[in-house]
Write an enzyme that holds these catalytic residues in place. Structure first.
Site, PDB file in Angstrom:
ATOM      1  N   HIS A 188       0.800  -1.224   0.000  1.00  0.00           N
ATOM      2  CA  HIS A 188       0.000   0.000   0.000  1.00  0.00           C
ATOM      3  C   HIS A 188       0.832   1.274   0.000  1.00  0.00           C
ATOM      4  O   HIS A 188       0.279   2.368  -0.019  1.00  0.00           O
ATOM      5  CB  HIS A 188      -0.966   0.022   1.187  1.00  0.00           C
TER       6      HIS A 188
HETATM    7  C1  UD1 Z   1      -2.320   5.355   5.581  1.00  0.00           C
HETATM    8  C2  UD1 Z   1      -1.093   5.921   6.291  1.00  0.00           C
HETATM    9  C3  UD1 Z   1       0.022   4.889   6.293  1.00  0.00           C
HETATM   10  C4  UD1 Z   1      -0.465   3.558   6.860  1.00  0.00           C
HETATM   11  C5  UD1 Z   1      -1.715   3.116   6.124  1.00  0.00           C
HETATM   12  C6  UD1 Z   1      -2.269   1.861   6.774  1.00  0.00           C
HETATM   13  C7  UD1 Z   1      -0.703   8.354   6.106  1.00  0.00           C
HETATM   14  C8  UD1 Z   1       0.022   9.420   5.402  1.00  0.00           C
HETATM   15  N1  UD1 Z   1      -0.596   7.110   5.602  1.00  0.00           N
HETATM   16  O1  UD1 Z   1      -1.973   5.151   4.221  1.00  0.00           O
HETATM   17  O2  UD1 Z   1       1.077   5.357   7.109  1.00  0.00           O
HETATM   18  O3  UD1 Z   1       0.568   2.605   6.693  1.00  0.00           O
HETATM   19  O4  UD1 Z   1      -2.709   4.149   6.205  1.00  0.00           O
HETATM   20  O5  UD1 Z   1      -3.147   1.187   5.946  1.00  0.00           O
HETATM   21  O6  UD1 Z   1      -1.360   8.615   7.097  1.00  0.00           O
HETATM   22  N2  UD1 Z   1      -9.226   4.627   0.782  1.00  0.00           N
HETATM   23  C9  UD1 Z   1     -10.459   4.041   0.603  1.00  0.00           C
HETATM   24  N3  UD1 Z   1     -11.131   3.614   1.712  1.00  0.00           N
HETATM   25  C10 UD1 Z   1     -10.662   3.753   2.980  1.00  0.00           C
HETATM   26  C11 UD1 Z   1      -9.424   4.384   3.142  1.00  0.00           C
HETATM   27  C12 UD1 Z   1      -8.715   4.811   2.051  1.00  0.00           C
HETATM   28  O7  UD1 Z   1     -10.921   3.881  -0.524  1.00  0.00           O
HETATM   29  O8  UD1 Z   1     -11.351   3.349   3.934  1.00  0.00           O
HETATM   30  C13 UD1 Z   1      -8.456   5.040  -0.410  1.00  0.00           C
HETATM   31  C14 UD1 Z   1      -8.675   6.490  -0.823  1.00  0.00           C
HETATM   32  O9  UD1 Z   1      -8.687   6.557  -2.211  1.00  0.00           O
HETATM   33  C15 UD1 Z   1      -7.434   7.175  -0.289  1.00  0.00           C
HETATM   34  C16 UD1 Z   1      -6.373   6.084  -0.378  1.00  0.00           C
HETATM   35  O10 UD1 Z   1      -7.075   4.868  -0.119  1.00  0.00           O
HETATM   36  O11 UD1 Z   1      -7.089   8.312  -1.037  1.00  0.00           O
HETATM   37  C17 UD1 Z   1      -5.248   6.236   0.635  1.00  0.00           C
HETATM   38  O12 UD1 Z   1      -5.756   6.383   1.962  1.00  0.00           O
HETATM   39  P1  UD1 Z   1      -4.913   7.236   3.052  1.00  0.00           P
HETATM   40  O13 UD1 Z   1      -5.509   7.069   4.382  1.00  0.00           O
HETATM   41  O14 UD1 Z   1      -4.711   8.635   2.545  1.00  0.00           O
HETATM   42  O15 UD1 Z   1      -3.498   6.577   3.002  1.00  0.00           O
HETATM   43  P2  UD1 Z   1      -3.081   5.064   3.125  1.00  0.00           P
HETATM   44  O16 UD1 Z   1      -2.366   4.686   1.874  1.00  0.00           O
HETATM   45  O17 UD1 Z   1      -4.235   4.241   3.558  1.00  0.00           O
HETATM   46  N1  UDP Z   2      -4.176  -6.297   8.076  1.00  0.00           N
HETATM   47  C1  UDP Z   2      -5.443  -6.848   8.096  1.00  0.00           C
HETATM   48  N2  UDP Z   2      -6.069  -7.093   6.897  1.00  0.00           N
HETATM   49  C2  UDP Z   2      -5.469  -6.811   5.699  1.00  0.00           C
HETATM   50  C3  UDP Z   2      -4.160  -6.259   5.699  1.00  0.00           C
HETATM   51  C4  UDP Z   2      -3.545  -5.998   6.913  1.00  0.00           C
HETATM   52  O1  UDP Z   2      -5.994  -7.127   9.157  1.00  0.00           O
HETATM   53  O2  UDP Z   2      -6.095  -7.044   4.642  1.00  0.00           O
HETATM   54  C5  UDP Z   2      -3.513  -6.009   9.378  1.00  0.00           C
HETATM   55  C6  UDP Z   2      -2.174  -6.653   9.550  1.00  0.00           C
HETATM   56  O3  UDP Z   2      -2.301  -7.970  10.049  1.00  0.00           O
HETATM   57  C7  UDP Z   2      -1.492  -5.714  10.530  1.00  0.00           C
HETATM   58  C8  UDP Z   2      -2.050  -4.362  10.149  1.00  0.00           C
HETATM   59  O4  UDP Z   2      -3.249  -4.618   9.409  1.00  0.00           O
HETATM   60  O5  UDP Z   2      -1.880  -6.004  11.860  1.00  0.00           O
HETATM   61  C9  UDP Z   2      -1.087  -3.597   9.299  1.00  0.00           C
HETATM   62  O6  UDP Z   2      -1.714  -2.471   8.764  1.00  0.00           O
HETATM   63  P1  UDP Z   2      -1.266  -1.803   7.394  1.00  0.00           P
HETATM   64  O7  UDP Z   2      -0.459  -2.749   6.582  1.00  0.00           O
HETATM   65  O8  UDP Z   2      -2.473  -1.214   6.784  1.00  0.00           O
HETATM   66  O9  UDP Z   2      -0.389  -0.557   7.886  1.00  0.00           O
HETATM   67  P2  UDP Z   2       1.127  -0.383   8.372  1.00  0.00           P
HETATM   68  O10 UDP Z   2       1.411  -1.391   9.423  1.00  0.00           O
HETATM   69  O11 UDP Z   2       2.001  -0.526   7.173  1.00  0.00           O
HETATM   70  O12 UDP Z   2       1.154   1.005   8.868  1.00  0.00           O
END
Ligand code: UD1
Ligand code: UDP
Length: 361
Positions: A203
Site C-alpha cells: 500500500h
Molecule cells: C495510511 C497511512 C500509512 C499507513 C496506512 C495503513 C498516512 C500518510 N498514511 O496510508 O502510514 O501505513 O494508512 O493502511 O497517514 N481509501 C479508501 N477507503 C478507505 C481508506 C482509504 O478507498 O477506507 C483510499 C482512498 O482513495 C485514499 C487512499 O485509499 O485516497 C489512501 O488512503 P490514506 O488514508 O490517505 O493513506 P493510506 O495509503 O491508507
Molecule cells: N491487516 C489486516 N487485513 C489486511 C491487511 C492488513 O488485518 O487485509 C492487518 C495486519 O495484520 C497488521 C495491520 O493490518 O496487523 C497492518 O496495517 P497496514 O499494513 O495497513 O499498515 P502499516 O502497518 O504498514 O502502517
C-alpha cells in the site's frame, strides 16, 4: 484520569485495542476516530473483531490531499479536546491522524503520549517519516517498542519521557493469534494447504503510484509460481484499475480482510511479501520468512535476524530474495512480552500531570 485516544487508520485500531482495554479498567477513555479509513473492511470490521468500544467522536474526515486531510483533522480534534479537557492525549504510530492529534493537543497545552515512538526509516519521501519525527519531538511520553527506537530518539536528543515498553502489536497478536489459527476459514475456503501459498500486501505510494514499480511487483508475484493471496488495500486496487494492470493467474486478489483472517493466513503462509510495517513484525513473530518490498525498513532487527529481506529491485531480485534458503532456527523474541499495554497504562498513571494549565479558546 481522562485520556483522549486518537485513531484513524487500520493499524491504529489494532494497536489501540489492547491499550484501550487496559486503560478502561481504571481510567476514563474518550475515543476519537478521525475517519482517515472508513470502508467497513478498513475500519468497522476491526472494531467488531477486536471488541473496541465505539468511538465517542466520529469525525468522518475521509480521504484527500495530505494538507487538507491533516488540517481538517487538526481543526476537528481541537474542538473535541476543548470540550473534553483530558489529562493526556494518546496517539499511535505515524499516520496523518497521529500528527493531527499530537499538534492539536500541544497547541492546547495538553500533554501527548506517543505509542510506537522512535521509529525511523530515514526516507524523507515517506509522509510517515515526517509524521513520526514531528510527533516524537512534541510528545511528553514516548513509548518505544524496541531498544533501537530508544537509541534513535537519544541520537536526536530526545531522552525525557522515553520508555521501552515493547510493542503493543505483540499484545494484540498474542491475544488473537491462537483464536485466529482456529478460525482459519479463509484459507480453507480458498482451498489452500498450510505452507502451500504466499501472502502479499502492498500500500505504500511509492509502490502503488508508480506503474513501473507496481508492474515489477506483479511480475515478481507471478514468478513465485505458487498461489499468492493478495488482499488489496483500496489504494492498491485503485492503482491497478487506473493503470489497467491485470493480476497474474496465480494471484488470488480480494478486498482487505479482517484481523483474524489475516493472522490465520500469516501463520499458514510459506512466505510473506509486504511493504506494511505491521505485517513485517507479524511475519517475524510467527517465524514466517518475509520479503519486504521497500528500500529500507524501520524494523531493522528483523532483517539483522535473517527473517526479513529487503528487495526493492526488479522481479528477479524479489524472487531471488524469496527463494534463497531461510533460517531454520526459531527467531528470538524482539518486540516485547505481550504486556506493553499494561506498562503504558502504568506509566501514564504515574506521570499523571497536574490539572491542565491552559485550554486556549
Ligand atoms: C495510511 C497511512 C500509512 C499507513 C496506512 C495503513 C498516512 C500518510 N498514511 O496510508 O502510514 O501505513 O494508512 O493502511 O497517514 N481509501 C479508501 N477507503 C478507505 C481508506 C482509504 O478507498 O477506507 C483510499 C482512498 O482513495 C485514499 C487512499 O485509499 O485516497 C489512501 O488512503 P490514506 O488514508 O490517505 O493513506 P493510506 O495509503 O491508507
Ligand atoms: N491487516 C489486516 N487485513 C489486511 C491487511 C492488513 O488485518 O487485509 C492487518 C495486519 O495484520 C497488521 C495491520 O493490518 O496487523 C497492518 O496495517 P497496514 O499494513 O495497513 O499498515 P502499516 O502497518 O504498514 O502502517
Amino acid at each position: 484520569m481522562k485520556i483522549v485516544t486518537i485513531v484513524g487508520a487500520r493499524p491504529q485500531f489494532i494497536k489501540a485495542a489492547p491499550v484501550s482495554q487496559a486503560l478502561r479498567r481504571q481510567h476514563h477513555e474518550i475515543l476519537i476516530h478521525t475517519g482517515q479509513h472508513y470502508d467497513r473492511a478498513m475500519s468497522d470490521l476491526f472494531f467488531d473483531e477486536l471488541s473496541i468500544p465505539r468511538p465517542d467522536y466520529e469525525l468522518g474526515i475521509g480521504s484527500g490531499p495530505h494538507g487538507w486531510q491533516t488540517g481538517q483533522m487538526l481543526q476537528r480534534i481541537e474542538e473535541a479536546l476543548q470540550a473534553e479537557k483530558p489529562a493526556w492525549v494518546l496517539v499511535y504510530g505515524d499516520t496523518n491522524s497521529t500528527l493531527a492529534g499530537a499538534l492539536a493537543a500541544v497547541k492546547l497545552h495538553i500533554p501527548v503520549a506517543h505509542v510506537e515512538a522512535g521509529l525511523r526509516s530515514f526516507n524523507r519521501t515517506m509522509p510517515e517519516e515526517h509524521n513520526r519525527i514531528l510527533t516524537d519531538h512534541c510528545a511528553d511520553l514516548l513509548f518505544c517498542p524496541t531498544q533501537t527506537a530508544v537509541n534513535l530518539l537519544a541520537a536526536e536528543g530526545v531522552t525525557r519521557g522515553v520508555h521501552l515498553v515493547g510493542d503493543v502489536m505483540v499484545d494484540a497478536l498474542q491475544t488473537h493469534g491462537a483464536l485466529a489459527a482456529r478460525h482459519a476459514t479463509l484459507a480453507g475456503r480458498l482451498g489452500l494447504r498450510p505452507q502451500g501459498f504466499a501472502l502479499a500486501t502492498i500500500h505504500r505510494p511509492y509502490n502503488t503510484d508508480d506503474p513501473a514499480r507496481l508492474t515489477a511487483i506483479l511480475d515478481a508475484l507471478a514468478g513465485l509460481q505458487t498461489p499468492v493471496v493478495f488482499p488489496l488495500h483500496p489504494r492498491t486496487r485503485a492503482a491497478l484499475t487506473h493503470n489497467g494492470l491485470a493480476l497474474p493467474a496465480n494471484v488470488i486478489a480480494m478486498e482487505p480482510i479482517g484481523y483474524l483472517d489475516m493472522l490465520a493466513l500469516e501463520q499458514a503462509a510459506a512466505l510473506i511479501l509486504t511493504d506494511s510495517g505491521g505485517v513485517q513484525k507479524e511475519a517475524y513473530c510467527f517465524a514466517v520468512p518475509c520479503v519486504t518490498l521497500r528500500p529500507e525498513t524501520e524494523w531493522v532487527e528483523t532483517v539483522e535476524a535473517g527473517w526479513n529481506r529487503l528487495a526493492w529491485g526488479d522481479a528477479a531480485q524479489v524472487i531471488e530474495a524469496a527463494q534463497r534458503p531461510w533460517p531454520t532456527t526459531p527467531p528470538a523474541p524482539l518486540f516485547g512480552d505481550g504486556h506493553a499495554a499494561e506498562r503504558i497504562v502504568r506509566l501514564l498513571a504515574a506521570a499523571d500531570p497536574a490539572p491542565q494549565k491552559v485550554v486556549a479558546s
